[in-house]
Design a protein around this motif. Sequence first.
Motif, PDB file in Angstrom:
ATOM      1  N   GLY A  41      -2.406   2.622  -4.182  1.00  0.00           N
ATOM      2  CA  GLY A  41      -3.337   2.723  -3.078  1.00  0.00           C
ATOM      3  C   GLY A  41      -3.565   1.388  -2.415  1.00  0.00           C
ATOM      4  O   GLY A  41      -2.646   0.592  -2.308  1.00  0.00           O
ATOM      5  N   GLU A  42      -4.801   1.173  -2.013  1.00  0.00           N
ATOM      6  CA  GLU A  42      -5.091   0.015  -1.156  1.00  0.00           C
ATOM      7  C   GLU A  42      -5.652  -1.184  -1.900  1.00  0.00           C
ATOM      8  O   GLU A  42      -5.932  -2.199  -1.309  1.00  0.00           O
ATOM      9  CB  GLU A  42      -6.042   0.453  -0.047  1.00  0.00           C
ATOM     10  N   PHE A  43      -5.870  -1.058  -3.182  1.00  0.00           N
ATOM     11  CA  PHE A  43      -6.316  -2.235  -3.949  1.00  0.00           C
ATOM     12  C   PHE A  43      -5.819  -2.180  -5.370  1.00  0.00           C
ATOM     13  O   PHE A  43      -5.202  -1.203  -5.778  1.00  0.00           O
ATOM     14  CB  PHE A  43      -7.850  -2.379  -3.900  1.00  0.00           C
ATOM     15  N   VAL A 102       0.837  -1.198   0.000  1.00  0.00           N
ATOM     16  CA  VAL A 102       0.000   0.000   0.000  1.00  0.00           C
ATOM     17  C   VAL A 102       0.870   1.246   0.000  1.00  0.00           C
ATOM     18  O   VAL A 102       1.683   1.439   0.898  1.00  0.00           O
ATOM     19  CB  VAL A 102      -0.914   0.016   1.242  1.00  0.00           C
ATOM     20  N   THR A 103       0.706   2.095  -1.004  1.00  0.00           N
ATOM     21  CA  THR A 103       1.458   3.354  -1.068  1.00  0.00           C
ATOM     22  C   THR A 103       0.647   4.402  -1.817  1.00  0.00           C
ATOM     23  O   THR A 103      -0.311   4.070  -2.504  1.00  0.00           O
ATOM     24  CB  THR A 103       2.785   3.212  -1.843  1.00  0.00           C
ATOM     25  N   GLY A 104       1.054   5.642  -1.669  1.00  0.00           N
ATOM     26  CA  GLY A 104       0.611   6.700  -2.580  1.00  0.00           C
ATOM     27  C   GLY A 104      -0.768   7.265  -2.385  1.00  0.00           C
ATOM     28  O   GLY A 104      -1.393   7.696  -3.338  1.00  0.00           O
ATOM     29  N   LEU A 105      -1.298   7.268  -1.147  1.00  0.00           N
ATOM     30  CA  LEU A 105      -2.579   7.929  -0.918  1.00  0.00           C
ATOM     31  C   LEU A 105      -2.331   9.247  -0.166  1.00  0.00           C
ATOM     32  O   LEU A 105      -1.415   9.345   0.645  1.00  0.00           O
ATOM     33  CB  LEU A 105      -3.511   7.044  -0.102  1.00  0.00           C
ATOM     34  N   PRO A 106      -3.172  10.280  -0.413  1.00  0.00           N
ATOM     35  CA  PRO A 106      -2.991  11.548   0.294  1.00  0.00           C
ATOM     36  C   PRO A 106      -3.240  11.392   1.798  1.00  0.00           C
ATOM     37  O   PRO A 106      -4.000  10.525   2.223  1.00  0.00           O
ATOM     38  CB  PRO A 106      -4.039  12.459  -0.349  1.00  0.00           C
ATOM     39  N   SER A 135      -5.532   5.745  -5.817  1.00  0.00           N
ATOM     40  CA  SER A 135      -5.271   7.085  -6.334  1.00  0.00           C
ATOM     41  C   SER A 135      -5.335   7.087  -7.864  1.00  0.00           C
ATOM     42  O   SER A 135      -5.315   6.026  -8.490  1.00  0.00           O
ATOM     43  CB  SER A 135      -3.883   7.541  -5.887  1.00  0.00           C
ATOM     44  N   PRO A 136      -5.424   8.293  -8.468  1.00  0.00           N
ATOM     45  CA  PRO A 136      -5.449   8.371  -9.942  1.00  0.00           C
ATOM     46  C   PRO A 136      -4.236   7.697 -10.578  1.00  0.00           C
ATOM     47  O   PRO A 136      -4.319   7.188 -11.697  1.00  0.00           O
ATOM     48  CB  PRO A 136      -5.441   9.876 -10.219  1.00  0.00           C
TER      49      PRO A 136
END
Lengths: 422, 175
Positions: free
Chosen positions: B173-175, B45-49, B168-169
């Motif tokens: 993210g998480e999935f 999981v990476t890259g979410l605000p 994320s765009p």
Amino acid sequence: MKKLIYALCFFSFLSASAAQAQLLTIEIAGTGANRIPVAVADFGGDPALARTLVNVVRSDLEISGQFKLIPNDATMTESSAVDFREFKERGADAVVAGSLVASTQNNLEARYRLYDINKRAVLSGAAYVATAGQLRLAGHRIADDVYEKLTGERGVFSTRIAYVTKSNGRFQLQIADADGQNAQAALVSKEPIISPVWSPDGSRIAYVSFENKKPILYLHTLASGQRTTLANFKGSNSAPAWSPDGHRLAIVLTKDGHSQVYGINADGSGLQRLSNSSGIDTEPRYSPDGAHIYFTSDRGGSPQIYRMSANGGDVQRITFEGSYNVTPRPSPDGKSLAFISRRDGNFQLAVMDLANRQVTVLTDSHKDESPSFAPNGRMILIATEIGGRGVLSSVSIDGKIKQRLSIASGDVREPAWGPFAK
Amino acid sequence: MNKLLLIAPLLALVLSGCPSTPIKEAPVEDRKSDVTTVKVGDATVTGLPLELTDSKSVLSKRIIYFDLDKYDIKDEYKELVAAHAKFLVANRPFKMLIQGHTDERGSREYNLSLGQKRAEAVKRNLILLGAKEEQVEAVSFGKEKPAAEGHNEAAWAQNRRAHMLYKSPAGSGEF
């Protein structure tokens, strides 16, 4: 032909070293009332190998619950003289004798004869060509033949079973011999795997894997490990069931907002909606003649079993007793239906005689799931829970014979009994 | 085959009086007993605000609990769903996966369908509040991923839930 044998042996050697499956142990919890007394002699030939072979035959017959083994440690080959009178005095109705001899370079020949003690006659006999690594399979084949000649039904000792283990947070789809031996992992995942079903030819398994954060349907070729996505539509993709001809599968999709039954070709083409309700329709299973699909639906207010034509339509309710009847599994002859019924808060294996709709509950357990018929229809494999652990249990259709299969640590669940070897 | 010819007369001698069944030779190779093991990994999981992940933000709360045999959003979670709907409206390129869950009782596949009802309820609410159909996917884990492992009502209540996961765009993210 010989080249083919060698090639297959080579592959099984390779995959055996790669496998890290957990040992499944079997325990007999009940036997049939009228067991056939059989003596299985020690076979001639290399003593160690012959013992392996004979132990498989004895264990298969014993585990089936339908035979009483008459102790016999004398060596008797397929060409030894048979003292019919002596065996009769010891109570045997039948005797198996044989030998294991070197055939070609790497192969052995497992020869045997089955004698009817009362008729003083040879009932059967064969010679199976096998490598040392295939001895267990040769033993299962002999046991299958003995079973068939003495009970009139085909044996299932040489068939395979699939199931899912959960241990240390890892899920494994495993393939084992019907006696739980020779387990090999087909799929190892950190996410759940459910609903495995064998293709009618036994070469592939369809299942639901959650490895991509949602339930997606895969087809998995066992020998090569090759996987294809059968269905990955928006929403959940689950509950696969093969049509008897192996061309199509019934599956459950939620792309229209709730679980409904669809048909799809094995190559992923030809999607067609089959059920049409505003509630849940799931757990489809084809009748063995391919004409109908049994399924679970809550359209009447509680989950019950229904049947529709294989193309959808013509829906009939099958179960009426109780408020929770799910997971329909028609028997191989199409005459009865195994399912899970909730009674006083317990989930138990039940069988309905489809001719008169009479229901018999076969277990007294509390958490039965996922019944799967043996291809000869004689036993039903279920997942259940004992002492808080998931185990498999196989139950005869009269409920009298029970066996339990478990692993040393962790849960076993989602059993699927494979088809007869072609 | 030669061997068979040799043993046949021997057997005939031994089994005098018995009808002798000929021994048929068959190779034991016609079952594909080899199974190749496939391993599948899991994503990181990476890259979410921060807005979605910071524990001080309401949007870091992603779980909605349900009552027994119930599939509608309880009043106490309406505000939380509204906050997530607001984020999805303001951030159209973001996507959400809603995973529905049930307690351990009953059939795995039937529970998968029941978990789906919970996820769909969350999705419908989000869409009513302005989220777009293509932003939101409702799926189910049925009883396969319990949050609590116990076999009592306290554990079951923890397990009747829906999780909201973001992507994320950029596709992370998480999935």
